[in-house]
Design a protein around this motif. Structure first.
Motif, PDB file in Angstrom:
ATOM      1  N   ILE A  44      72.002  36.856  45.539  1.00  0.00           N
ATOM      2  CA  ILE A  44      70.842  37.132  44.673  1.00  0.00           C
ATOM      3  C   ILE A  44      70.011  35.864  44.490  1.00  0.00           C
ATOM      4  CG2 ILE A  44      70.171  37.711  42.309  1.00  0.00           C
ATOM      5  CD1 ILE A  44      72.613  39.626  42.261  1.00  0.00           C
ATOM      6  N   ARG A  45      70.676  34.749  44.234  1.00  0.00           N
ATOM      7  CA  ARG A  45      69.943  33.491  44.028  1.00  0.00           C
ATOM      8  C   ARG A  45      69.235  33.019  45.301  1.00  0.00           C
ATOM      9  NH1 ARG A  45      71.251  31.155  39.124  1.00  0.00           N
ATOM     10  NH2 ARG A  45      73.100  32.021  38.103  1.00  0.00           N
ATOM     11  N   ALA A  46      69.736  33.451  46.450  1.00  0.00           N
ATOM     12  CA  ALA A  46      69.079  33.091  47.709  1.00  0.00           C
ATOM     13  C   ALA A  46      67.757  33.829  47.893  1.00  0.00           C
ATOM     14  CB  ALA A  46      70.015  33.392  48.886  1.00  0.00           C
ATOM     15  N   HIS A  47      67.601  34.955  47.196  1.00  0.00           N
ATOM     16  CA  HIS A  47      66.415  35.778  47.398  1.00  0.00           C
ATOM     17  C   HIS A  47      65.503  35.866  46.175  1.00  0.00           C
ATOM     18  CE1 HIS A  47      69.241  37.356  50.510  1.00  0.00           C
ATOM     19  NE2 HIS A  47      68.137  37.342  51.232  1.00  0.00           N
ATOM     20  N   PHE A  48      66.013  35.462  45.005  1.00  0.00           N
ATOM     21  CA  PHE A  48      65.244  35.566  43.769  1.00  0.00           C
ATOM     22  C   PHE A  48      65.293  34.258  42.997  1.00  0.00           C
ATOM     23  CE2 PHE A  48      66.632  39.942  44.582  1.00  0.00           C
ATOM     24  CZ  PHE A  48      65.461  40.667  44.379  1.00  0.00           C
ATOM     25  N   THR A  49      64.330  34.109  42.101  1.00  0.00           N
ATOM     26  CA  THR A  49      64.332  33.008  41.138  1.00  0.00           C
ATOM     27  C   THR A  49      64.815  33.551  39.799  1.00  0.00           C
ATOM     28  OG1 THR A  49      62.463  31.939  42.249  1.00  0.00           O
ATOM     29  CG2 THR A  49      62.932  31.276  39.966  1.00  0.00           C
ATOM     30  N   LEU A  50      65.975  33.084  39.350  1.00  0.00           N
ATOM     31  CA  LEU A  50      66.509  33.540  38.074  1.00  0.00           C
ATOM     32  C   LEU A  50      65.908  32.731  36.926  1.00  0.00           C
ATOM     33  CD1 LEU A  50      68.526  34.764  40.154  1.00  0.00           C
ATOM     34  CD2 LEU A  50      70.273  34.575  38.378  1.00  0.00           C
ATOM     35  N   SER A  51      65.854  33.353  35.756  1.00  0.00           N
ATOM     36  CA  SER A  51      65.187  32.744  34.608  1.00  0.00           C
ATOM     37  C   SER A  51      66.086  32.802  33.381  1.00  0.00           C
ATOM     38  CB  SER A  51      63.871  33.488  34.332  1.00  0.00           C
ATOM     39  OG  SER A  51      63.418  33.277  33.022  1.00  0.00           O
ATOM     40  N   GLU A  52      65.957  31.820  32.495  1.00  0.00           N
ATOM     41  CA  GLU A  52      66.700  31.848  31.233  1.00  0.00           C
ATOM     42  C   GLU A  52      66.280  33.027  30.368  1.00  0.00           C
ATOM     43  OE1 GLU A  52      66.556  28.235  29.073  1.00  0.00           O
ATOM     44  OE2 GLU A  52      67.561  27.042  30.623  1.00  0.00           O
ATOM     45  N   ASP A  53      65.069  33.529  30.562  1.00  0.00           N
ATOM     46  CA  ASP A  53      64.560  34.656  29.784  1.00  0.00           C
ATOM     47  C   ASP A  53      64.893  36.007  30.420  1.00  0.00           C
ATOM     48  OD1 ASP A  53      63.415  32.875  27.970  1.00  0.00           O
ATOM     49  OD2 ASP A  53      61.563  32.745  29.136  1.00  0.00           O
ATOM     50  N   GLY A  54      65.549  35.989  31.573  1.00  0.00           N
ATOM     51  CA  GLY A  54      65.847  37.247  32.253  1.00  0.00           C
ATOM     52  C   GLY A  54      66.907  38.059  31.529  1.00  0.00           C
ATOM     53  N   GLU A  55      66.858  39.377  31.728  1.00  0.00           N
ATOM     54  CA  GLU A  55      67.860  40.291  31.177  1.00  0.00           C
ATOM     55  C   GLU A  55      68.829  40.644  32.293  1.00  0.00           C
ATOM     56  OE1 GLU A  55      65.833  43.673  29.619  1.00  0.00           O
ATOM     57  OE2 GLU A  55      64.708  42.532  28.134  1.00  0.00           O
ATOM     58  N   TYR A  56      70.026  40.083  32.240  1.00  0.00           N
ATOM     59  CA  TYR A  56      70.993  40.247  33.318  1.00  0.00           C
ATOM     60  C   TYR A  56      72.262  40.901  32.764  1.00  0.00           C
ATOM     61  CZ  TYR A  56      67.776  36.786  35.307  1.00  0.00           C
ATOM     62  OH  TYR A  56      66.647  36.130  35.747  1.00  0.00           O
ATOM     63  N   SER A  57      72.478  42.157  33.119  1.00  0.00           N
ATOM     64  CA  SER A  57      73.512  42.951  32.459  1.00  0.00           C
ATOM     65  C   SER A  57      74.530  43.509  33.444  1.00  0.00           C
ATOM     66  CB  SER A  57      72.868  44.105  31.675  1.00  0.00           C
ATOM     67  OG  SER A  57      72.234  45.021  32.548  1.00  0.00           O
ATOM     68  N   ILE A  58      75.685  43.907  32.891  1.00  0.00           N
ATOM     69  CA  ILE A  58      76.764  44.466  33.689  1.00  0.00           C
ATOM     70  C   ILE A  58      77.529  45.490  32.861  1.00  0.00           C
ATOM     71  CG2 ILE A  58      78.381  42.622  33.013  1.00  0.00           C
ATOM     72  CD1 ILE A  58      79.526  42.822  35.923  1.00  0.00           C
ATOM     73  N   GLU A  59      77.999  46.540  33.536  1.00  0.00           N
ATOM     74  CA  GLU A  59      78.837  47.550  32.890  1.00  0.00           C
ATOM     75  C   GLU A  59      80.298  47.114  32.985  1.00  0.00           C
ATOM     76  OE1 GLU A  59      77.884  51.207  34.871  1.00  0.00           O
ATOM     77  OE2 GLU A  59      75.750  51.058  34.377  1.00  0.00           O
ATOM     78  N   ILE A  60      81.015  47.240  31.874  1.00  0.00           N
ATOM     79  CA  ILE A  60      82.376  46.713  31.775  1.00  0.00           C
ATOM     80  C   ILE A  60      83.374  47.823  31.451  1.00  0.00           C
ATOM     81  CG2 ILE A  60      83.893  45.189  30.442  1.00  0.00           C
ATOM     82  CD1 ILE A  60      82.016  43.575  32.065  1.00  0.00           C
ATOM     83  N   ASP A  61      84.500  47.809  32.163  1.00  0.00           N
ATOM     84  CA  ASP A  61      85.663  48.618  31.803  1.00  0.00           C
ATOM     85  C   ASP A  61      86.690  47.660  31.199  1.00  0.00           C
ATOM     86  OD1 ASP A  61      87.996  50.070  31.589  1.00  0.00           O
ATOM     87  OD2 ASP A  61      87.910  50.919  33.616  1.00  0.00           O
ATOM     88  N   PRO A  62      86.874  47.689  29.869  1.00  0.00           N
ATOM     89  CA  PRO A  62      87.739  46.696  29.211  1.00  0.00           C
ATOM     90  C   PRO A  62      89.192  46.730  29.670  1.00  0.00           C
ATOM     91  CG  PRO A  62      86.386  47.851  27.600  1.00  0.00           C
ATOM     92  CD  PRO A  62      86.253  48.593  28.893  1.00  0.00           C
ATOM     93  N   ARG A  63      89.617  47.823  30.276  1.00  0.00           N
ATOM     94  CA  ARG A  63      91.014  47.934  30.694  1.00  0.00           C
ATOM     95  C   ARG A  63      91.351  46.966  31.822  1.00  0.00           C
ATOM     96  NH1 ARG A  63      91.274  54.004  32.401  1.00  0.00           N
ATOM     97  NH2 ARG A  63      89.314  53.329  33.368  1.00  0.00           N
ATOM     98  N   LYS A  64      90.351  46.482  32.513  1.00  0.00           N
ATOM     99  CA  LYS A  64      90.588  45.661  33.710  1.00  0.00           C
ATOM    100  C   LYS A  64      90.017  44.248  33.579  1.00  0.00           C
ATOM    101  CE  LYS A  64      92.169  49.473  35.582  1.00  0.00           C
ATOM    102  NZ  LYS A  64      93.615  49.673  35.758  1.00  0.00           N
ATOM    103  N   VAL A  65      89.636  43.841  32.358  1.00  0.00           N
ATOM    104  CA  VAL A  65      88.883  42.597  32.208  1.00  0.00           C
ATOM    105  C   VAL A  65      89.511  41.718  31.123  1.00  0.00           C
ATOM    106  CG1 VAL A  65      86.640  41.598  31.672  1.00  0.00           C
ATOM    107  CG2 VAL A  65      86.757  43.732  32.945  1.00  0.00           C
ATOM    108  N   SER A  66      89.745  40.459  31.443  1.00  0.00           N
ATOM    109  CA  SER A  66      90.314  39.503  30.500  1.00  0.00           C
ATOM    110  C   SER A  66      89.209  38.691  29.826  1.00  0.00           C
ATOM    111  CB  SER A  66      91.251  38.547  31.233  1.00  0.00           C
ATOM    112  OG  SER A  66      90.511  37.751  32.152  1.00  0.00           O
TER     113      SER A  66
END
Length: 461
Positions: free
Chosen positions: A134-156
């Motif tokens: 993603i960083r190779a193709h886009f410019t990321l920003s501190e103001d960007g909204e970057y989200s992910i869906e989480i299944d708590p059963r598999k995440v520490s």
């Protein structure tokens, strides 16, 4: 329009009297109107026209899950073989290369969303690999909204901290229900403790917003059991909540055949659950955003609603100004200008297209001027609960009253039933109508009015 506060009125009799099913309007026209004649060349032309000159949103679909949740109707692949994800990431890289070849430079990435499936099926190394691409193709920003869906059963906790270091700053946490009997019935056993660990870690990592997903209408749910779940959820202090309706359609979704139909609550009980949930959230100070979404008053979604900046796209409600969306991965849907483009839904077909150096487009749609007009009107309704049709007069070649004659007749009927007020060509949705906004938006859906569809829409409430 600036609306400092939105009240809602849960009118059960009115809800029961209106059509029960309709589109969610994450797009207009809706995806069931896409056609197979739309191909890779159509999508490529749209990307070339955009050229990467304005900020973009990116959606990444990760289809893999370790286990199956019986209620789920998403496009997913159930496997415990994590090496399958390595192959999939090879193809994500190739797809992003093919897309990015049509723009110059590295466009600003305003929004990023990882959906699925279960995005955290990917290991830390695999997620880092995706971010490198993603960083190779886009410019990321501190103001960007970057989200992910989480299944708590598999995440520490450590995993969440890693996600924060990668650049993710918003998350959606799947809970559905904390009741043990309900969890067992849908094959999703998840403790409060492991869920709390994930949410606490998100705040430690500096995530700006934590959203929680609940589902009402699951087997064995009662108003009392759901109320208990809701209190447990509220103790976690989520910034946002989404309360989705479970549609029991075992003839369409094979996993649902493992659910005991007799245990699914009837329509009266489901409305009891929903009404109690809505009232409890309002009593606890949450703001009704629209449809099935709620947020704390200080949350960005609530602020965007109050300031008239709210948007809606394939991922639901958004705070960011509407921008074009590039979606990569199996079954994902892009929106570029006046074009929608959906990728192949089958993994083998997706891989085959990319092996042939073709964008993996399965179908799509190019909007005409009437589609664009109605898309903007429906966006106004879904996000601002008001629209003045005279604001769109310059885009049509006849009088507003003539162009929207059928719609205005329907709106008059809705006004007589208390869903909205209509003054001339300006409509404002009432507290009763806000929970039924999909029904109001359907009045402007020319495809729904004039063309039959085989699509099975979800319940409007």
């Amino acid at each position: 329009m600036n609306h400092p506060h939105f009240n809602i009125d849960f009118d059960r009799q009115l809800i029961a009297s209106l059509p029960a099913f309709g589109p969610r309007y994450t797009s207009y026209p809706t995806a069931d109107r896409f056609y197979s004649e739309f191909g890779p060349a159509n999508f490529q032309a749209a990307i070339q026209h955009h050229g990467g000159q304005t900020p973009l949103s990116l959606y990444v679909h990760v289809p893999f899950c370790n286990t199956i949740c019986y209620y789920c109707g998403c496009n997913k692949v159930i496997t415990k073989d994590h090496s399958r994800a390595d192959r999939y990431l090879d193809y994500l890289d190739k797809e992003l290369d093919l897309v990015a070849a049509n723009w110059t430079g590295k466009p600003l990435l305003a929004q990023l969303h990882f959906g699925g499936g279960t995005p955290t099926f990917l290991s830390d190394a695999q997620l880092t690999r995706v971010f490198d691409s993603i960083r190779a193709h886009f410019t990321l920003s501190e103001d960007g909204e970057y989200s992910i869906e989480i299944d708590p059963r598999k995440v520490s906790r450590e995993r969440i901290l890693t996600l924060g270091k990668l650049g993710l700053n918003r998350m959606s946490v799947g809970i559905q229900d904390f009741d043990a009997k309900v969890q067992k019935a849908v094959n999703r056993v998840q403790s409060e403790a492991e869920t709390s660990i994930v949410i606490d870690a998100a705040r430690e990592a500096g995530f700006k917003s934590v959203s929680v997903d609940l589902i009402y209408g699951l087997p064995h749910q009662t108003m009392a059991s759901m109320h208990t779940t809701l209190n447990k959820v509220l103790a976690l202090h989520p910034d946002r909540l989404a309360v989705y309706h479970y549609a029991h359609l075992p003839h369409l979704f094979k996993p649902q055949r493992r659910i005991d139909t007799e245990a699914v609550p009837d329509s009266v009980t489901k409305l009891d659950i929903l009404q109690d949930t809505v009232q409890h959230l309002l009593d606890q100070g949450y703001v009704f955003i629209g449809m099935d979404h709620f947020a704390k008053p200080q949350d960005e979604l609530a602020q965007a609603l109050q300031q008239g900046r709210l948007q809606r796209n394939f991922q639901g409600y958004s705070t960011h100004a509407d921008c074009d969306l590039v979606a990569i991965g199996v079954s994902s849907i892009s929106k570029i200008g006046r074009v929608y483009s959906q990728n192949e839904k089958n993994l083998d077909a997706y891989y085959e297209a990319l092996d042939n150096n073709h964008l993996p487009v399965m179908r799509g749609y190019e909007l005409n001027e009437d589609d664009l007009l109605r898309r903007d009107i429906i966006q106004d309704l879904m996000c601002r609960f008001a629209v003045n049709l005279d604001d769109y007069q310059h885009r049509i070649n006849i009088a507003t009253a003539d162009y929207f004659a059928a719609e205005l007749a329907d709106l008059q009927q809705m006004a007589s039933r208390g869903l909205l007020t209509l003054q001339g060509h300006k409509l404002v949705v009432s507290p009763k109508g806000r929970f039924l906004i999909r029904n109001i938006a359907m009045a402007f859906d020319a495809h729904l009015r004039h063309q039959h569809t085989q699509a099975k829409y979800s319940q409007t409430v």
